[in-house]
Enzyme design. Structure first.
Site, PDB file in Angstrom:
ATOM      1  N   ASN A  76       6.249  -8.684   1.932  1.00 53.59           N
ATOM      2  CA  ASN A  76       4.797  -8.458   1.851  1.00 53.59           C
ATOM      3  C   ASN A  76       4.167  -9.296   0.735  1.00 53.59           C
ATOM      4  OD1 ASN A  76       2.363  -7.173   2.713  1.00 53.59           O
ATOM      5  ND2 ASN A  76       2.478  -5.785   0.958  1.00 53.59           N
ATOM      6  N   GLY A 104      -0.232 -20.359  18.332  1.00 56.08           N
ATOM      7  CA  GLY A 104      -1.200 -21.184  19.056  1.00 56.08           C
ATOM      8  C   GLY A 104      -1.211 -20.909  20.557  1.00 56.08           C
ATOM      9  N   ARG A 146       2.603  -4.102  17.458  1.00 58.69           N
ATOM     10  CA  ARG A 146       3.893  -4.785  17.413  1.00 58.69           C
ATOM     11  C   ARG A 146       4.858  -3.912  18.193  1.00 58.69           C
ATOM     12  NH1 ARG A 146       6.645  -8.337  13.738  1.00 58.69           N
ATOM     13  NH2 ARG A 146       4.716  -8.681  12.600  1.00 58.69           N
ATOM     14  N   ARG A 152       0.845  -1.196   0.000  1.00 57.39           N
ATOM     15  CA  ARG A 152       0.000   0.000   0.000  1.00 57.39           C
ATOM     16  C   ARG A 152       0.881   1.247   0.000  1.00 57.39           C
ATOM     17  NH1 ARG A 152      -1.943   0.862   4.300  1.00 57.39           N
ATOM     18  NH2 ARG A 152      -1.261  -0.961   5.488  1.00 57.39           N
ATOM     19  N   HIS A 163     -10.669  -2.438  11.188  1.00 58.66           N
ATOM     20  CA  HIS A 163      -9.579  -3.287  10.689  1.00 58.66           C
ATOM     21  C   HIS A 163      -9.361  -4.420  11.697  1.00 58.66           C
ATOM     22  CE1 HIS A 163      -5.105  -3.455   9.195  1.00 58.66           C
ATOM     23  NE2 HIS A 163      -5.871  -4.277   8.518  1.00 58.66           N
ATOM     24  N   ARG A 213       1.915 -12.208  -0.786  1.00 55.70           N
ATOM     25  CA  ARG A 213       0.578 -12.515  -0.262  1.00 55.70           C
ATOM     26  C   ARG A 213      -0.053 -13.715  -0.946  1.00 55.70           C
ATOM     27  NH1 ARG A 213      -1.843  -8.887   3.816  1.00 55.70           N
ATOM     28  NH2 ARG A 213      -0.159  -7.416   4.174  1.00 55.70           N
ATOM     29  N   SER A 271      -1.511  -3.625  10.139  1.00 55.83           N
ATOM     30  CA  SER A 271      -1.125  -4.487   9.026  1.00 55.83           C
ATOM     31  C   SER A 271       0.115  -5.307   9.371  1.00 55.83           C
ATOM     32  CB  SER A 271      -0.856  -3.638   7.793  1.00 55.83           C
ATOM     33  OG  SER A 271      -2.013  -2.908   7.467  1.00 55.83           O
ATOM     34  N   ALA A 272       0.069  -6.582   9.023  1.00 60.34           N
ATOM     35  CA  ALA A 272       1.170  -7.521   9.269  1.00 60.34           C
ATOM     36  C   ALA A 272       1.553  -7.603  10.747  1.00 60.34           C
ATOM     37  CB  ALA A 272       2.395  -7.178   8.412  1.00 60.34           C
ATOM     38  N   CYS A 273       0.540  -7.536  11.622  1.00 65.27           N
ATOM     39  CA  CYS A 273       0.777  -7.667  13.065  1.00 65.27           C
ATOM     40  C   CYS A 273      -0.014  -8.816  13.682  1.00 65.27           C
ATOM     41  CB  CYS A 273       0.470  -6.359  13.775  1.00 65.27           C
ATOM     42  SG  CYS A 273       1.670  -5.068  13.386  1.00 65.27           S
ATOM     43  N   GLY A 274      -0.473  -9.757  12.863  1.00 69.70           N
ATOM     44  CA  GLY A 274      -0.964 -11.011  13.435  1.00 69.70           C
ATOM     45  C   GLY A 274      -2.446 -11.307  13.368  1.00 69.70           C
ATOM     46  N   ASP A 328      -9.512  -9.755   8.508  1.00 68.11           N
ATOM     47  CA  ASP A 328      -8.987  -8.408   8.225  1.00 68.11           C
ATOM     48  C   ASP A 328      -9.976  -7.277   8.476  1.00 68.11           C
ATOM     49  OD1 ASP A 328      -6.567  -7.041   7.287  1.00 68.11           O
ATOM     50  OD2 ASP A 328      -7.750  -6.439   5.552  1.00 68.11           O
ATOM     51  N   TYR A 384      -1.389  -3.405  -7.065  1.00 68.49           N
ATOM     52  CA  TYR A 384      -1.190  -4.165  -5.825  1.00 68.49           C
ATOM     53  C   TYR A 384      -2.465  -4.180  -4.970  1.00 68.49           C
ATOM     54  CZ  TYR A 384      -0.236  -5.218  -1.027  1.00 68.49           C
ATOM     55  OH  TYR A 384      -0.334  -5.756   0.222  1.00 68.49           O
ATOM     56  N   LYS A 390      -9.727  -2.425   1.332  1.00 64.94           N
ATOM     57  CA  LYS A 390      -9.477  -1.305   2.225  1.00 64.94           C
ATOM     58  C   LYS A 390     -10.258  -0.053   1.796  1.00 64.94           C
ATOM     59  CE  LYS A 390      -7.138  -3.626   5.054  1.00 64.94           C
ATOM     60  NZ  LYS A 390      -5.843  -4.160   4.921  1.00 64.94           N
TER      61      LYS A 390
HETATM   62  P1  GTP Z   1      -2.521  -7.781   7.232  1.00 62.95           P
HETATM   63  O1  GTP Z   1      -3.025  -8.816   6.292  1.00 62.95           O
HETATM   64  O2  GTP Z   1      -1.429  -6.946   6.642  1.00 62.95           O
HETATM   65  O3  GTP Z   1      -3.603  -6.916   7.782  1.00 62.95           O
HETATM   66  O4  GTP Z   1      -1.733  -8.548   8.408  1.00 62.95           O
HETATM   67  P2  GTP Z   1      -2.204  -9.439   9.661  1.00 62.95           P
HETATM   68  O5  GTP Z   1      -2.514  -8.556  10.798  1.00 62.95           O
HETATM   69  O6  GTP Z   1      -3.253 -10.411   9.234  1.00 62.95           O
HETATM   70  O7  GTP Z   1      -0.852 -10.208  10.042  1.00 62.95           O
HETATM   71  P3  GTP Z   1      -0.447 -11.755   9.907  1.00 62.95           P
HETATM   72  O8  GTP Z   1      -1.286 -12.653  10.752  1.00 62.95           O
HETATM   73  O9  GTP Z   1      -0.358 -12.092   8.469  1.00 62.95           O
HETATM   74  O10 GTP Z   1       1.017 -11.749  10.547  1.00 62.95           O
HETATM   75  C1  GTP Z   1       2.054 -10.941  10.063  1.00 62.95           C
HETATM   76  C2  GTP Z   1       3.384 -11.400  10.561  1.00 62.95           C
HETATM   77  O11 GTP Z   1       3.394 -11.474  11.985  1.00 62.95           O
HETATM   78  C3  GTP Z   1       3.771 -12.787  10.052  1.00 62.95           C
HETATM   79  O12 GTP Z   1       5.106 -12.759   9.644  1.00 62.95           O
HETATM   80  C4  GTP Z   1       3.588 -13.672  11.254  1.00 62.95           C
HETATM   81  O13 GTP Z   1       4.467 -14.754  11.232  1.00 62.95           O
HETATM   82  C5  GTP Z   1       3.855 -12.740  12.430  1.00 62.95           C
HETATM   83  N1  GTP Z   1       3.062 -13.154  13.620  1.00 62.95           N
HETATM   84  C6  GTP Z   1       1.734 -13.382  13.662  1.00 62.95           C
HETATM   85  N2  GTP Z   1       1.345 -13.779  14.905  1.00 62.95           N
HETATM   86  C7  GTP Z   1       2.461 -13.803  15.660  1.00 62.95           C
HETATM   87  C8  GTP Z   1       2.719 -14.132  17.043  1.00 62.95           C
HETATM   88  O14 GTP Z   1       1.833 -14.485  17.824  1.00 62.95           O
HETATM   89  N3  GTP Z   1       4.008 -14.008  17.469  1.00 62.95           N
HETATM   90  C9  GTP Z   1       5.018 -13.613  16.621  1.00 62.95           C
HETATM   91  N4  GTP Z   1       6.252 -13.531  17.119  1.00 62.95           N
HETATM   92  N5  GTP Z   1       4.812 -13.308  15.322  1.00 62.95           N
HETATM   93  C10 GTP Z   1       3.556 -13.396  14.843  1.00 62.95           C
HETATM   94  C1  SPV Z   2      -3.026  -4.584   5.017  1.00 65.09           C
HETATM   95  O1  SPV Z   2      -2.048  -3.954   4.561  1.00 65.09           O
HETATM   96  O2  SPV Z   2      -3.533  -4.304   6.119  1.00 65.09           O
HETATM   97  C2  SPV Z   2      -3.592  -5.709   4.262  1.00 65.09           C
HETATM   98  C3  SPV Z   2      -3.157  -5.914   2.882  1.00 65.09           C
HETATM   99  O3  SPV Z   2      -4.456  -6.404   4.765  1.00 65.09           O
HETATM  100  S1  SPV Z   2      -3.901  -4.759   1.808  1.00 65.09           S
HETATM  101  O4  SPV Z   2      -5.059  -5.368   1.171  1.00 65.09           O
HETATM  102  O5  SPV Z   2      -2.903  -4.420   0.808  1.00 65.09           O
HETATM  103  O6  SPV Z   2      -4.324  -3.603   2.546  1.00 65.09           O
HETATM  104 MN    MN Z   3      -5.034  -5.640   6.831  1.00 58.29          MN
END
Ligand code: GTP
Ligand code: SPV
Ligand code: MN
Length: 596
Positions: free
Chosen positions: A380, A507, A413, A78, A235, A382, A257-260, A286, A206, A215
């Site tokens: 990133n 888990g 994070r 993004r 979100h 996907r 985003s990308a925080c789990g 999401d 993208y 989004k």
């Molecule tokens: P978006 O799709 O961008 O909104 O991301 P998301 O919030 O769905 O994040 P996602 O679950 O894909 O996790 C993103 C990253 O965080 C990955 O690299 C995971 O491996 C890592 N991650 C997720 N959960 C955990 C956790 O409990 N502990 C740790 N250390 N890393 C985690």
């Molecule tokens: C995010 O960035 O929070 C995502 C991927 O879930 S995107 O659809 O590109 O926004």
């Molecule tokens: Mn997202």
């Protein structure tokens, strides 16, 4: 033009037809194709895409129905600095969004869209966000010149004829106009016109910039509509949790985003919990839309139909349900390609189950070998997979009535300062906690990675209007809800002095979730701290987990000096809002200072 006329004639809604006609005049495509959402159509799209290089077929024995797509290397995340909220006044966008005067934005983008589809096909993609028949379900129509986008929208949304049925004769649909253009970052604009229920996106292919149902519609436009109409677009993931004793609850959680979110939504409880009958099921990973029902219960749906999830790190230890989900009918974007002996391809990424290949084609098309010093898959990269592939899909995932929400979790994070879990004292305090969440930036958006920024409700890049009104809306929602969900804050990402994660995560997050649910039932102990209610180390179930009690203590420790620095960094948000900061926020801040 007669072919165009035939395509137009196949659009049953006259308002959509008129709008598509205007877009044809402006974009001047060679062909116009109206998507019907059938399986046959999807098969044709993939075949066509493989012929034109949009897709690469993966080994169909190993990965049936799976295809590879590579986006332009300059276009893999993004672009928040190129994302705009447009309207007649700057106040609409507020201090956290890029504002663009609507007349100027339209004028500029018209010059870009004019003739941009010459020599291309215009796909008209009708779709529904939300379970069919849900009071919140919304129709959108995306016009795009990207086959990848048309196919992906067919996975991520309920796409095709079903949208015409849902729309009927109504003119209530979001106009989503998209062109990849020449994919030049200098001519890339993701524009939202909330007052016109309209999105214009130019110059990116993208995910979040181009799949406009996600989004752009389901968060930016929907959050604006929600504020006007008294509901919420967030979100968040949405999950069901069964405790083995017949009790089932639903939890929504907002992490940036990308925080789990995807990982938490697909959590598989550790053995000890599985033995007791605990089960976690996924509704969404999401986006969540929530409203108060006639009994004052907060109910939630997932507007999406598929998952657009982060690939690196996905393996059968971290997320077995995701691994199962992406074995068929999945698009892999920007991972590494592995040529096989029979001339077909497999995929690979860092931290996957598969052994490291001797040779691969990296996400940017360059050659990759182990130890070559670059990543094989983009951080990133996907997967795009249908939610019905998820073996843990919740039976209520398509229920138009949604599910009642017992707990709301905010998280970020944070390698320092923020403890594993605490509970807000009440809704108002919970809104303050959510609004002041900080998180280290990730590869999901272009720009620097790893810097802490304030990310209110994990919505900083997705609030489609003024953050002042957004926070006020959160406070006001309390009045509509008779027994509000309890609000929590978690942090799976705290690190020790060696830079290692202290909490095992994935888990094992079940242990924190159990405490959270017990708190909702008034069953678990907590002690009062300046931040909120916190479990003592012995209040988190550690059966079967080999974690040093000292580590647990550190995970939950609050350092007064660190919290003071945290307060100072929240100042960033308070200064941005200035006199517009809702007074509840100021009171909560004062209360926290006095508790310290
Ligand atoms: P978006 O799709 O961008 O909104 O991301 P998301 O919030 O769905 O994040 P996602 O679950 O894909 O996790 C993103 C990253 O965080 C990955 O690299 C995971 O491996 C890592 N991650 C997720 N959960 C955990 C956790 O409990 N502990 C740790 N250390 N890393 C985690
Ligand atoms: C995010 O960035 O929070 C995502 C991927 O879930 S995107 O659809 O590109 O926004
Ligand atoms: Mn997202």
């Amino acid at each position: 033009m007669s072919e165009h006329q035939a395509a137009l004639a196949s659009i049953p809604n006259e308002h959509v037809r008129r709008w598509v006609e205007e877009c044809i005049k402006m974009c001047q495509p060679d062909k116009v194709y109206v998507c019907d959402g059938t399986k046959e159509e999807r098969a044709r799209f993939f075949k066509e895409g493989c012929e034109t290089g949009v897709f690469i077929e993966l080994n169909q024995k190993k990965l049936p129905g799976c295809y590879y797509h590579r986006s332009n290397p300059n276009d893999v995340a993004r672009v928040e600095h190129l994302t705009f909220i447009c309207g007649p006044t700057e106040d609409l966008a507020g201090p956290t969004n890029n504002y663009w005067n609507d007349k100027e934005a339209y004028a500029k983008l018209k010059t870009l869209f004019t003739g941009c589809m010459k020599g291309r096909t215009m796909y008209v993609v009708p779709f529904v966000m939300g379970p069919i028949g849900s009071p919140l379900a919304k129709v959108g129509v995306e016009i795009t010149d990207s086959l990848y986008v048309a196919v992906s929208m067919g996975i991520m949304t309920r796409m095709g004829k079903v949208a015409w049925q849902q729309l009927g004769d109504s003119d209530e649909f979001t106009e989503c106009l998209h062109s990849v253009g020449d994919c030049n970052p200098e001519r890339r604009y993701i524009c939202h016109f909330p007052l016109d229920n309209r999105i214009w996106s130019f110059g990116s292919g993208y995910g979040g910039n181009a799949l406009l149902g996600k989004k752009c519609l389901s968060l930016r436009i929907a959050s604006f509509l929600g504020q006007q109409q008294g509901w919420m677009a967030e979100h968040m993931l949405l999950m069901g949790v069964e405790d083995g004793k017949g009790d089932k609850n639903y939890v929504a959680a907002a992490f940036p985003s990308a925080c789990g979110k995807t990982n938490f939504a697909m959590l598989i409880p550790p053995q000890k919990y599985a033995n007791e009958g605990w089960k976690v099921t996924t509704l969404g990973d999401d986006i969540v839309w929530m409203w108060a029902d006639e009994n004052g219960r907060l109910r939630a749906i997932n507007p999406e139909y598929g998952y657009f999830g982060v690939v690196p790190g996905t393996n059968s230890r971290s997320n077995p349900n995701a691994v199962k989900t992406i074995q068929k009918d999945t698009i892999y974007t920007n991972v590494a390609l592995v040529p096989l002996e029979d001339g077909t391809y497999d995929v690979w990424w860092e931290d996957s189950d598969m052994p490291e290949p001797k040779k691969a084609i990296a996400w940017d098309g360059s050659e990759w070998t182990p130890g070559c010093g670059k990543k094989a898959a983009h951080p990133n990269s996907r997967f795009t997979a249908p939610m019905h592939n998820n073996p843990a899909l919740d039976p209520a995932a398509e229920d138009p009535a949604g599910v009642p929400v017992s707990a709301i979790i905010f998280g970020g994070r944070r390698s320092k300062t923020i403890p594993l879990v605490y509970q807000a004292f009440n809704w108002i305090h919970g809104v303050y906690v959510g609004a002041t969440i900080g998180s280290e930036t990730t590869a999901a958006a272009t720009g620097q990675v790893g810097v802490v920024r304030r990310d209110p409700m994990a919505m900083l890049p997705f609030i489609g209007y003024n953050v002042r009104d957004y926070l006020t809306h959160w406070f006001k929602m309390r009045k509509k809800i008779s027994d509000p969900p309890r609000i929590f804050c978690v942090n799976w990402f705290r690190k020790n002095d060696q830079g290692k994660f202290m909490w095992p995560g994935f888990g094992e997050n079940m242990r924190v979730l159990e405490w959270i649910l017990n708190r909702c039932k008034g069953r678990a102990y907590a002690q009062e701290t300046p931040l909120g209610w916190m479990p003592r180390p012995e209040d988190i179930n550690m059966d079967g987990l080999d974690l040093d009690p000292k580590t647990m203590q550190e995970l939950q420790s609050i350092n007064a000096d660190d919290v003071k620095s945290e307060l100072l960094s929240q100042q960033e948000l308070f200064l941005k809002l200035g006199g517009d900061m809702p007074k509840e926020m100021i009171f909560q801040r004062e209360l926290l200072i006095s508790r310290l």
